[in-house]
Enzyme design. Structure first.
Site, PDB file in Angstrom:
ATOM      1  N   GLY A  50      -5.488   2.796  -7.442  1.00 39.16           N
ATOM      2  CA  GLY A  50      -6.216   3.864  -6.760  1.00 39.16           C
ATOM      3  C   GLY A  50      -6.650   3.493  -5.353  1.00 39.16           C
ATOM      4  O   GLY A  50      -6.600   2.335  -4.937  1.00 39.16           O
ATOM      5  N   ASP A  51      -7.028   4.496  -4.611  1.00 41.92           N
ATOM      6  CA  ASP A  51      -7.654   4.353  -3.288  1.00 41.92           C
ATOM      7  C   ASP A  51      -8.259   5.734  -3.012  1.00 41.92           C
ATOM      8  O   ASP A  51      -8.441   6.531  -3.949  1.00 41.92           O
ATOM      9  CB  ASP A  51      -6.630   3.934  -2.215  1.00 41.92           C
ATOM     10  CG  ASP A  51      -7.295   3.484  -0.912  1.00 41.92           C
ATOM     11  OD1 ASP A  51      -7.803   2.357  -0.852  1.00 41.92           O
ATOM     12  OD2 ASP A  51      -7.345   4.276   0.063  1.00 41.92           O
ATOM     13  N   LYS A  62       0.865  -1.201   0.000  1.00 44.15           N
ATOM     14  CA  LYS A  62       0.000   0.000   0.000  1.00 44.15           C
ATOM     15  C   LYS A  62       0.887   1.230   0.000  1.00 44.15           C
ATOM     16  O   LYS A  62       2.012   1.188   0.498  1.00 44.15           O
ATOM     17  CB  LYS A  62      -0.875   0.018   1.262  1.00 44.15           C
ATOM     18  CG  LYS A  62      -2.075   0.952   1.165  1.00 44.15           C
ATOM     19  CD  LYS A  62      -3.224   0.286   0.431  1.00 44.15           C
ATOM     20  CE  LYS A  62      -4.373   1.220   0.179  1.00 44.15           C
ATOM     21  NZ  LYS A  62      -5.547   0.492  -0.339  1.00 44.15           N
TER      22      LYS A  62
HETATM   23  P1  NDP Z   1     -12.864   8.044  -2.977  1.00 44.40           P
HETATM   24  O1  NDP Z   1     -11.792   9.019  -2.749  1.00 44.40           O
HETATM   25  O2  NDP Z   1     -13.384   7.849  -4.356  1.00 44.40           O
HETATM   26  O3  NDP Z   1     -14.105   8.356  -2.056  1.00 44.40           O
HETATM   27  C1  NDP Z   1     -13.985   8.385  -0.675  1.00 44.40           C
HETATM   28  C2  NDP Z   1     -15.323   8.766  -0.069  1.00 44.40           C
HETATM   29  O4  NDP Z   1     -15.260   8.596   1.332  1.00 44.40           O
HETATM   30  C3  NDP Z   1     -15.684  10.211  -0.311  1.00 44.40           C
HETATM   31  O5  NDP Z   1     -17.080  10.338  -0.336  1.00 44.40           O
HETATM   32  C4  NDP Z   1     -15.083  10.886   0.909  1.00 44.40           C
HETATM   33  O6  NDP Z   1     -15.694  12.127   1.231  1.00 44.40           O
HETATM   34  C5  NDP Z   1     -15.353   9.868   1.990  1.00 44.40           C
HETATM   35  N1  NDP Z   1     -14.306   9.975   3.021  1.00 44.40           N
HETATM   36  C6  NDP Z   1     -12.968   9.875   2.826  1.00 44.40           C
HETATM   37  N2  NDP Z   1     -12.286  10.050   3.978  1.00 44.40           N
HETATM   38  C7  NDP Z   1     -13.219  10.280   4.904  1.00 44.40           C
HETATM   39  C8  NDP Z   1     -13.155  10.548   6.284  1.00 44.40           C
HETATM   40  N3  NDP Z   1     -11.966  10.607   6.928  1.00 44.40           N
HETATM   41  N4  NDP Z   1     -14.332  10.714   6.927  1.00 44.40           N
HETATM   42  C9  NDP Z   1     -15.510  10.634   6.264  1.00 44.40           C
HETATM   43  N5  NDP Z   1     -15.632  10.394   4.951  1.00 44.40           N
HETATM   44  C10 NDP Z   1     -14.509  10.230   4.290  1.00 44.40           C
HETATM   45  O7  NDP Z   1     -12.303   6.655  -2.392  1.00 44.40           O
HETATM   46  P2  NDP Z   1     -12.822   5.176  -2.676  1.00 44.40           P
HETATM   47  O8  NDP Z   1     -14.265   5.156  -2.912  1.00 44.40           O
HETATM   48  O9  NDP Z   1     -11.903   4.573  -3.652  1.00 44.40           O
HETATM   49  O10 NDP Z   1     -12.476   4.473  -1.273  1.00 44.40           O
HETATM   50  C11 NDP Z   1     -13.420   4.367  -0.215  1.00 44.40           C
HETATM   51  C12 NDP Z   1     -13.012   3.242   0.717  1.00 44.40           C
HETATM   52  O11 NDP Z   1     -12.970   2.015  -0.007  1.00 44.40           O
HETATM   53  C13 NDP Z   1     -11.626   3.382   1.349  1.00 44.40           C
HETATM   54  O12 NDP Z   1     -11.635   2.795   2.627  1.00 44.40           O
HETATM   55  C14 NDP Z   1     -10.747   2.548   0.420  1.00 44.40           C
HETATM   56  O13 NDP Z   1      -9.579   2.111   1.072  1.00 44.40           O
HETATM   57  C15 NDP Z   1     -11.689   1.406   0.124  1.00 44.40           C
HETATM   58  N6  NDP Z   1     -11.413   0.613  -1.054  1.00 44.40           N
HETATM   59  C16 NDP Z   1     -11.268   1.189  -2.277  1.00 44.40           C
HETATM   60  C17 NDP Z   1     -11.054   0.401  -3.376  1.00 44.40           C
HETATM   61  C18 NDP Z   1     -10.975   0.964  -4.744  1.00 44.40           C
HETATM   62  O14 NDP Z   1     -10.853   0.191  -5.686  1.00 44.40           O
HETATM   63  N7  NDP Z   1     -11.062   2.259  -4.944  1.00 44.40           N
HETATM   64  C19 NDP Z   1     -10.906  -1.057  -3.272  1.00 44.40           C
HETATM   65  C20 NDP Z   1     -11.145  -1.567  -1.939  1.00 44.40           C
HETATM   66  C21 NDP Z   1     -11.366  -0.742  -0.894  1.00 44.40           C
HETATM   67  P3  NDP Z   1     -15.052  13.504   0.705  1.00 44.40           P
HETATM   68  O15 NDP Z   1     -15.446  13.608  -0.725  1.00 44.40           O
HETATM   69  O16 NDP Z   1     -15.653  14.529   1.577  1.00 44.40           O
HETATM   70  O17 NDP Z   1     -13.571  13.369   0.900  1.00 44.40           O
HETATM   71  O1  2IT Z   2      -7.970  -1.371  -0.877  1.00 40.44           O
HETATM   72  C1  2IT Z   2      -7.894  -1.850  -2.017  1.00 40.44           C
HETATM   73  O2  2IT Z   2      -8.008  -3.065  -2.227  1.00 40.44           O
HETATM   74  C2  2IT Z   2      -7.687  -0.930  -3.146  1.00 40.44           C
HETATM   75  N1  2IT Z   2      -7.635   0.277  -2.930  1.00 40.44           N
HETATM   76  C3  2IT Z   2      -7.497  -1.464  -4.531  1.00 40.44           C
HETATM   77  C4  2IT Z   2      -6.079  -1.892  -4.751  1.00 40.44           C
HETATM   78  C5  2IT Z   2      -5.725  -2.310  -6.144  1.00 40.44           C
HETATM   79  O3  2IT Z   2      -4.548  -2.629  -6.330  1.00 40.44           O
HETATM   80  O4  2IT Z   2      -6.575  -2.323  -7.028  1.00 40.44           O
END
Ligand code: NDP
Ligand code: 2IT
Length: 449
Positions: A167-168, A128
């Site tokens: 991404g994340d 990560k």
């Molecule tokens: P994005 O940046 O696209 O969206 C994040 C969302 O969560 C936004 O709505 C954001 O609000 C909100 N958010 C972020 N930080 C906080 C916080 N500290 N408190 C409250 N709300 C918060 O990220 P993702 O959708 O990609 O990721 C969301 C979650 O999913 C994370 O935990 C990530 O690790 C996990 N994840 C993502 C994957 C992926 O493929 N993208 C895969 C597996 C897990 P705001 O717009 O106000 O910042």
């Molecule tokens: O938390 C996760 O699994 C991710 N943000 C996706 C990681 C990836 O390599 O696609």
């Protein structure tokens, strides 16, 4: 507390070596607790020091990221890449750009990624990265300059067969594009070194949708197998409004649920008619705006300040898709009091240990993040396969593979829990099933003297 002396010793070592890293300690503790029966049944794990090894990252890279903002001022952020475990494949995991990023956050995410990636059944190790850079309010050029500077250092440590970031939070298609461009400039190589790439330069169809869709495929299978239920006719609440939340909403709706609330880091919107996802996409994906704007565009919707209030909205299915520890004990109790039947974690570690205990003792079906959100990284691994083949598969092909992977993960987690006498406990099952493959590979590969 731990029963096994070995686990006690390993956890004490992690505490001593990583003082104050509360998210990392939380993630390690949960996995070690699940492994009690596995350690008891397999003395080789202790003999070969597998747990001492698995809790220590293979390599950690912390670096300066300096860049120049639009006013000509020099800005300095800290970059991170934690290469946690490569026993079963190249390090793989996302890059988080958020002001809350620190070593503890990146290490918890990297540690969980080991087991998640193993669960996918695909050959990917755990890693990560990220930075405490805050993308909010930055111009497009500032984002580009940051991403280029970040990649200038990161490029020295990654590679298509070494470590493949993605991404994340805060890192989407735009950021991946800038980072990929810089990698290519530096290396003069067009390889699958990042995933989540745009479709014109090696990205996979369905990667954008994969985490949210995969979460719903997992929850659907869990509902069907453990409760003879489905999304049909259910009310759902989804926190966040980013990549994971948006596509979880899309698939949950397609499967027959009504999603009545979504949020961002400022507050949540409640729409009793069901959230209009096109409006959310316009606000969050196109305008990069705030979710409260929703009530100016949709009649009858309400906006409430603060994030945790969303868990007081009555629902059958809760899908936390924002960030770690967003559901605490009080929020879990509120969900249970309102009759929630299933919780599926789209975010990483969104429920505190106390919240998980509330769900489990109330008999709520609980899909833990490592299993339930593995669809994103699984589809990243499918992107890597397509890049290696120099081919691209259709949306339907990738989506079908994703669904199959999620269904398999559910059954593997369910069966592992049953095998070790914890039937129905998918937290333990996912941790054990993910661990067994990695531990087997570590044992087979020996220890370097
Ligand atoms: P994005 O940046 O696209 O969206 C994040 C969302 O969560 C936004 O709505 C954001 O609000 C909100 N958010 C972020 N930080 C906080 C916080 N500290 N408190 C409250 N709300 C918060 O990220 P993702 O959708 O990609 O990721 C969301 C979650 O999913 C994370 O935990 C990530 O690790 C996990 N994840 C993502 C994957 C992926 O493929 N993208 C895969 C597996 C897990 P705001 O717009 O106000 O910042
Ligand atoms: O938390 C996760 O699994 C991710 N943000 C996706 C990681 C990836 O390599 O696609």
């Amino acid at each position: 507390m731990f029963q096994s002396e070995y686990l006690k010793k390993v956890y004490a070592g992690v505490e001593a070596r990583n003082p104050g890293e509360k998210e990392f300690l939380q993630a390690v503790r949960e996995v070690l607790e699940s492994l009690e029966p596995v350690v008891a049944a397999n003395p080789k794990l202790e003999e070969q020091g597998v747990l001492e090894r698995i809790v220590e990252p293979e390599r950690q890279i912390f670096f300066r990221v300096s860049w120049v903002d639009d006013k000509g001022q020099v800005q300095v952020n800290r970059g991170y890449r934690v290469q946690f475990n490569s026993a079963i494949g190249p390090y793989k995991g996302g890059i988080r750009l958020h002001p809350s990023v620190n070593a503890s956050v990146i290490k918890f995410l990297g540690f969980e990624q080991i087991f998640k990636n193993s669960l996918t059944g695909l050959p990917i190790g755990g890693g990560k990265g990220g930075s405490d850079f805050d993308p909010k309010g930055k111009s497009d050029l500032e984002i580009m300059r940051f991403c280029q500077s970040f990649m200038t250092e990161l490029a020295k440590h990654i590679g298509a067969d070494t470590d493949v970031p993605a991404g994340d939070i805060g890192t989407g298609a735009r950021e991946i594009g800038y980072m990929y461009g810089q990698y290519k400039r530096l290396r003069n190589e067009f390889t699958g070194v990042l995933t989540g790439k745009g479709l014109t330069y090696g990205g996979s169809l369905a990667r954008t949708e994969a985490t949210g869709y995969g979460l719903c495929y997992f929850v659907d299978e869990m509902l069907r197998c453990m409760k003879n239920e489905s999304f049909k006719g259910k009310t759902a609440v989804i926190s966040g409004s980013g990549n994971v939340a948006i596509y979880a909403n899309q698939k949950a709706t397609e499967l027959g649920a009504k999603v009545v609330a979504m949020s961002d880091s400022n507050g949540y919107v409640y729409d009793p008619k069901g959230i209009d996802l096109a409006v959310i996409k316009q606000i969050k994906e196109v305008e990069r705006g705030r979710i409260k704007e929703y009530v100016n565009r949709v009649q009858g919707a309400e906006y409430h300040e603060g994030c945790s209030g969303i868990w007081t909205v009555k629902c059958d299915i809760a899908l936390p898709c924002a960030t770690q520890n967003e559901i605490n004990e009080a929020s879990a109790k509120a969900l249970v009091a309102n009759g929630v039947i299933a919780v599926g974690e789209g975010a990483n570690m969104p429920s505190t240990p106390e919240a998980i205990a509330v769900f489990q003792s109330a008999g709520v079906l609980f899909a833990p993040a490592k299993a339930a959100n593995a669809g994103g990284v699984a589809t990243s691994a499918l992107e890597m396969s397509q890049n290696s083949q120099r081919l691209s598969w259709t949306f339907e092909e990738v989506d079908a593979k994703l669904k199959n992977i999620m269904v398999n993960i559910f059954h593997n987690a369910y069966n592992a829990a049953e095998k070790y006498g914890m039937k129905g406990n998918l937290v333990a099952g996912a941790n054990i099933a993910g661990f067994e493959k990695v531990a087997g590979a570590m044992l087979a590969q020996g220890i370097a003297y």
